[in-house]
Design a protein around this motif. Structure first.
Motif, PDB file in Angstrom:
ATOM      1  N   ASP A  58      43.086  39.457  56.256  1.00 33.81           N
ATOM      2  CA  ASP A  58      42.931  38.018  56.430  1.00 33.81           C
ATOM      3  C   ASP A  58      42.418  37.762  57.845  1.00 33.81           C
ATOM      4  O   ASP A  58      43.182  37.743  58.811  1.00 33.81           O
ATOM      5  CB  ASP A  58      44.264  37.294  56.213  1.00 33.81           C
ATOM      6  N   SER A 265      45.057  47.219  49.079  1.00 31.40           N
ATOM      7  CA  SER A 265      44.197  46.097  48.679  1.00 31.40           C
ATOM      8  C   SER A 265      42.792  46.115  49.256  1.00 31.40           C
ATOM      9  O   SER A 265      42.098  45.091  49.196  1.00 31.40           O
ATOM     10  CB  SER A 265      44.870  44.759  49.022  1.00 31.40           C
ATOM     11  N   ASP A 273      38.307  42.755  41.433  1.00 32.43           N
ATOM     12  CA  ASP A 273      39.765  42.671  41.513  1.00 32.43           C
ATOM     13  C   ASP A 273      40.428  44.044  41.560  1.00 32.43           C
ATOM     14  O   ASP A 273      41.635  44.158  41.392  1.00 32.43           O
ATOM     15  CB  ASP A 273      40.319  41.866  40.335  1.00 32.43           C
ATOM     16  N   TYR A 336      51.883  39.474  44.824  1.00 32.61           N
ATOM     17  CA  TYR A 336      50.593  39.079  45.379  1.00 32.61           C
ATOM     18  C   TYR A 336      50.777  38.121  46.556  1.00 32.61           C
ATOM     19  O   TYR A 336      50.803  36.905  46.386  1.00 32.61           O
ATOM     20  CB  TYR A 336      49.735  38.435  44.282  1.00 32.61           C
ATOM     21  N   GLY A 341      42.454  38.387  51.620  1.00 35.15           N
ATOM     22  CA  GLY A 341      41.839  39.611  51.139  1.00 35.15           C
ATOM     23  C   GLY A 341      40.632  39.984  51.977  1.00 35.15           C
ATOM     24  O   GLY A 341      39.983  39.128  52.582  1.00 35.15           O
ATOM     25  N   THR A 345      38.140  39.189  49.078  1.00 38.02           N
ATOM     26  CA  THR A 345      38.320  39.887  47.801  1.00 38.02           C
ATOM     27  C   THR A 345      39.781  39.823  47.379  1.00 38.02           C
ATOM     28  O   THR A 345      40.664  40.290  48.094  1.00 38.02           O
ATOM     29  CB  THR A 345      37.852  41.342  47.908  1.00 38.02           C
ATOM     30  N   GLN A 346      40.013  39.265  46.218  1.00 40.52           N
ATOM     31  CA  GLN A 346      41.361  39.070  45.682  1.00 40.52           C
ATOM     32  C   GLN A 346      41.577  39.966  44.455  1.00 40.52           C
ATOM     33  O   GLN A 346      40.624  40.390  43.807  1.00 40.52           O
ATOM     34  CB  GLN A 346      41.531  37.600  45.287  1.00 40.52           C
ATOM     35  N   PRO A 347      42.855  40.238  44.110  1.00 35.01           N
ATOM     36  CA  PRO A 347      44.062  39.837  44.825  1.00 35.01           C
ATOM     37  C   PRO A 347      44.470  40.852  45.883  1.00 35.01           C
ATOM     38  O   PRO A 347      44.010  41.988  45.864  1.00 35.01           O
ATOM     39  CB  PRO A 347      45.104  39.797  43.716  1.00 35.01           C
TER      40      PRO A 347
END
Length: 608
Positions: A58, A265, A273, A336, A341, A345-347
């Motif tokens: 983030d 992640s 995803d 989550y 991300g 990019t999630q999650p």
């Protein structure tokens, strides 16, 4: 050092490139350092703790810890030889500085606290340096606060305490709950320390800066002693030793567990995803890392890791699980946290749902690793011996099932790699019983089931049309993981296995050396680094050494460029020449070691 590769600014939309990070660690945690001197990821005190710094996931709200020249700069960096101590040289119009970074330990092992040390030495001119410390909020679940203790800033994030330790020349500009900033000037011969000492649920030590500085050199000595003690005499020495040192980042010294990677992640494709938490110990990955340590001659690491594996499996009577926490517990279900991300990019995930999957290849991993473990000079205890016999019986009972396969797919199938791994498990069980390492009571049964698995594979998993072993029974799709079970091919049908390798390279590599995992996946992700090294190992073990050497050279030329300090991610996108996925990735590094071992002149051939 390499030619200068990076210059400011080195970020896009607040994010550094995934292939641009260097790592430091001490056998308990790993910190990732961007070219601009920012530590964007550090889970403290442990590899699987919540991150203190999480800007990697983030860019707007994540925590980080930066030491960098205040103006524009160019930089180059490398690890010290045979060490995980990192040196970065920044050049500015005003002068040059050298930053030496380490997560410190002692010659007797890790410290009872985390000690992140950053030494800044003036080389030439006068360079103004800036320090920024911004603790993370654990995805907005904790609010950091600080207070001064004997004039030193101590930050609290939940039950974690982090103290900044600075030499006297550092001028504090801002010391608030959510942000700390400072400056100092590096001049020829100057030596400044900016360090962070952390602990969780324990009293906090206050080591003097000069002792922290000294422990950088102590840590370097410890790394050198370990690397110099390896018995590697094969080809690609510098690459193998660097991968060995990267694998040590993932060795969790409090228990002996081996993490799959140090991050969570990081995407396999931007905007997709497929972002998973790899800060746990997979049986598959741990067994393959032990295999690499056997080839490296690191007996202590082999013993600690295999003992942890066998002890953890015995603790869980419900059968083999795909993965465990580093303490040997059950991996938590995925949740989550509300982080943006990497590049949106999630999650973002914490936990891993693969814990519930059926993965039959684990039987082959465990039994083959046990045999290598014994051949490396270890002796099995009675409990572990009985465990291996029990696993062989489970394999003999369950090989006919569908499973999720090595790639942990939601669609259960009769995956060819899984069947070959079950064949391997029983073949190794028979060999271990013949040599009196495990009880021979069921050996004849294991022989019969092994041969039934062989017949099933040759009947259902071979495609005459494709001239290849396929991804799973009933399909013409291909799977690069079949290269990992080259031992099956060498014993059962070498020509079929060689033909499969040719087809894998043609389809999954599009004629190149970097391979996608399986057919029709290239739109969802990048090439999987380990698969390319598996191809090299398989070709070499099957007698195609010259072809394997050419491919190995091409792989390394592709991967070791653009200033990458050989901290490999999971994937490499050949279309954009960029790295993707979690890092440092155990599979990527161990597969390099195993490929190089297969290419060694003294390789007797057909190793497991």
């Amino acid at each position: 050092m390499e030619n200068m590769t990076y210059q400011s600014p080195a970020r896009q939309q607040g994010y550094a490139g995934l292939g641009d990070y260097a790592a430091i660690g001490e056998g308990r945690s790993v910190a990732l350092i961007a070219p601009d001197g920012a530590i964007d990821w550090w889970c403290a005190p442990n590899l699987d703790s919540p991150p203190l710094f999480d800007r990697l996931l983030d860019a707007d709200t994540g925590g980080f810890f930066q030491v960098v020249p205040a103006g524009e700069w160019r930089m180059q960096r490398s690890y010290r030889e045979n060490s995980n101590v990192l040196e970065t040289r920044y050049q500015t119009e005003a002068g040059e500085v050298l930053i030496t970074e380490s997560l410190n330990s002692t010659l007797a092992g890790r410290l009872p606290w985390n000690e992140l040390a950053r030494r800044v030495e003036g080389v030439s001119g006068e360079v103004k340096m800036q320090v920024v410390f911004q603790p993370g909020t654990r995805a907005e679940t904790r609010s950091p606060w600080q207070k001064q203790i004997n004039g030193h800033p101590v930050y609290h994030v939940g039950e974690l305490m982090a103290m900044l330790r600075l030499t006297d020349d550092v001028q504090i500009n801002e010391c608030e709950d959510e942000r700390f900033t400072a400056t100092f000037t590096a001049t020829p011969g100057s030596r400044t320390l900016v360090a962070l000492v952390t602990t969780e649920r324990e009293p906090l030590a206050i080591p003097p800066p000069e002792k922290i500085d000294e422990r950088i050199e102590t840590s370097h000595t410890a790394w050198r002693d370990w690397a110099d003690g390896l018995s590697w005499n094969g080809p690609y020495d510098s690459h193998v030793r660097r991968s060995a040192l990267a694998l040590k980042f993932l060795w969790y010294s409090p228990t002996g567990a081996l993490a799959a990677a140090a991050t969570t992640s990081l995407p396999e494709k931007l905007g997709n995803d497929k972002n998973y938490d790899y800060r746990y110990a997979w049986i598959r990955d741990a067994c393959l890392i032990i295999k690499a340590f056997v080839y490296l001659g690191s007996m202590e690491d082999c013993k600690a890791a295999f003992s942890w594996l066998s002890h953890t499996i015995r603790q869980h009577d419900s059968g083999l699980r795909a993965c465990y926490t580093l303490e040997g517990g059950q991996v938590p279900e995925e949740r989550y946290p509300p982080l943006a991300g990497y590049q949106g990019t999630q999650p973002v995930r914490v936990g891993n749902n693969a814990r519930e999957q059926v993965q039959l290849s684990m039987y082959g991993d465990m039994l083959a690793t046990a045999r290598l473990f014994i051949e490396a000079g270890h002796v099995l205890d009675l409990s572990t011996s009985r465990l291996l016999g029990k696993l062989a019986n489970h394999c003999a009972d369950s090989w006919r099932q569908k499973d999720s396969g090595i790639w942990e797919l939601p669609e259960e199938q009769h995956y060819t790699h899984s069947k070959m791994a079950c064949w391997l498990a029983l073949d190794q069980a028979v060999a271990l019983a013949q040599d009196s390492h495990i009880e021979p009571t069921w050996m004849k049964r294991w022989e019969r089931e092994r041969d039934r698995i062989r017949d099933w594979i040759e009947t259902h998993c071979w495609s005459e049309q494709r001239q290849a072993y396929t991804f799973y029974a009933g399909t013409d799709r291909l799977d690069a993981a079949v290269a990992l079970t080259h031992y099956y091919g060498s014993k059962v049908n070498p020509q079929r296995m060689l033909s499969t390798l040719t087809q894998i390279r043609e389809e999954l590599g599009h004629g190149g050396v970097m391979l996608y995992r399986y057919s029709n996946i290239e739109q969802e992700e990048a090439t999987f680094v380990a698969c390319s090294f598996w191809l090299v190992e398989a070709l070499a073990e099957l007698g195609e050494r010259e072809a394997a050497l050419r491919i190995m050279d091409e792989i390394l030329e592709q991967l070791c460029q653009r200033g990458n300090v050989e901290i490999f991610n999971e994937m490499f996108d050949t279309r954009t020449q960029s790295w993707l996925g979690n890092m440092p990735q155990g599979l990527s590094h161990l597969s390099l070691v195993c490929a190089a071992n297969a290419l060694a002149d003294d390789n007797p051939g057909h190793r497991v």
